[in-house]
Design a protein around this motif. Structure first.
Motif, PDB file in Angstrom:
ATOM      1  N   ASN A  26      -0.960  -5.812   2.049  1.00 27.40           N
ATOM      2  CA  ASN A  26       0.232  -5.702   2.899  1.00 27.40           C
ATOM      3  C   ASN A  26       1.517  -5.685   2.076  1.00 27.40           C
ATOM      4  OD1 ASN A  26      -1.106  -5.671   5.497  1.00 27.40           O
ATOM      5  ND2 ASN A  26      -1.547  -7.839   5.158  1.00 27.40           N
ATOM      6  N   ARG A  45       3.226  -4.060   6.280  1.00 29.86           N
ATOM      7  CA  ARG A  45       1.904  -4.240   6.891  1.00 29.86           C
ATOM      8  C   ARG A  45       1.083  -2.969   6.850  1.00 29.86           C
ATOM      9  NH1 ARG A  45       2.265  -6.630  12.769  1.00 29.86           N
ATOM     10  NH2 ARG A  45      -0.011  -6.628  12.464  1.00 29.86           N
ATOM     11  N   ASP A  46      -0.148  -3.076   6.338  1.00 28.28           N
ATOM     12  CA  ASP A  46      -1.140  -2.007   6.413  1.00 28.28           C
ATOM     13  C   ASP A  46      -0.649  -0.670   5.832  1.00 28.28           C
ATOM     14  OD1 ASP A  46      -3.485  -0.633   7.119  1.00 28.28           O
ATOM     15  OD2 ASP A  46      -2.792  -0.245   9.166  1.00 28.28           O
TER      16      ASP A  46
END
Length: 283
Positions: A26, A45-46
């Motif tokens: 992340n 994130r991601d």
């Protein structure tokens, strides 16, 4: 040393930074391309993949598992807008010639989507045929067609971006995955990951013109063409190696051992005014 599960190495729009996309960590690790040294990280994130809008205003993080495109201000890397899209496994994309829209692949959705770039708005979804697992997306040099590699259909879909219609399909080989344009913009190289080969598509004729087989097999994945156009570099995803391929005849110049699971190989620096991201899409 970077974060957990680095997926791709992405050149920034202004060509001053290389970003390592740490999907499970992340985070994005900033690398100085002149020294190769890390310059810190940004929490995201991601981040499976990342692109830049053609005007350079936004970095677009492709959050594959979360089915989102996240628009970050390119200078500050602060989140500006988060767009959910009906696209399971969104992972690769490219922009129209005028930058008005983008086409993105839905790896687990057997489809591609169209997004308005300026409005950061979802427009439409198009099912592909034969159905499969769409991967890399590349706009043709003349901007008239988008090529979409498909690992399960074992070939490349042709999409008219303006009309958002499929206009063809070219069977290239098992596990078609990465798409790379030759330096003279005449040929599209297609890495067929599951059969260890590279297919060639004539971009003017939209037709297959040949295939190169890696001696002893392999798993060619992501990469890029050298600045002089003479070498195609590709990661060997399941063979812990990197391939250097002569673009004049397809001969394997080198097979370089590397660590486990090499993926988003970036050949840098490259000719171009700016980067649209991924492992190096330059205009």
């Amino acid at each position: 040393r970077v974060g957990r599960l680095p997926q791709h190495v992405t050149p920034s729009w202004d060509l001053k930074t290389l970003w390592v996309l740490n999907d499970k960590g992340n985070s994005l690790t900033r690398i100085d391309p002149q020294t190769g040294k890390p310059l810190g990280s940004v929490r995201v994130r991601d981040p499976y993949n990342m692109y830049y809008t053609p005007d350079g205003q936004y970095a677009v993080v492709v959050a594959e598992q979360r089915e989102r495109l996240e628009f970050y201000h390119a200078e500050s890397m602060k989140l500006a807008h988060e767009l959910w899209v009906p696209c399971k496994g969104i992972d690769h994309m490219d922009f129209s010639a005028d930058g008005r829209y983008l086409i993105a692949s839905c790896e687990f959705g057997e489809a591609v989507i169209k997004v308005d770039v300026a409005e950061q708005k979802y427009l439409a979804r198009l099912a592909i045929f034969p159905a499969g697992m769409p991967q890399d997306v590349k706009a043709s040099p003349d901007g008239k067609v988008f090529y979409v590699a498909d690992m399960h259909a074992n070939g490349v879909h042709l999409i008219d971006g303006d009309k958002f219609q499929q206009i063809g399909f070219l069977p290239t080989g098992k596990g078609a995955h990465g798409l790379y344009v030759s330096r003279d913009s005449r040929v599209l190289y297609v890495s067929n990951r599951e059969e260890g080969s590279i297919s060639k598509i004539d971009l003017a004729k939209r037709a297959l013109i040949g295939k190169w087989q890696l001696p002893g097999g392999g798993s060619p994945d992501m990469g890029g063409v050298s600045a002089d156009g003479k070498v195609l570099w590709l990661s060997g995803r399941y063979n812990s190696e990197v391939y250097a391929i002569d673009t004049t005849n397809g001969h394997l110049l080198a097979r370089i051992p590397v660590g486990h699971g090499p993926h988003g190989l970036c050949v840098y620096p490259q000719p171009g005014r700016y980067s649209l991201g991924h492992t190096g899409v330059f205009r």
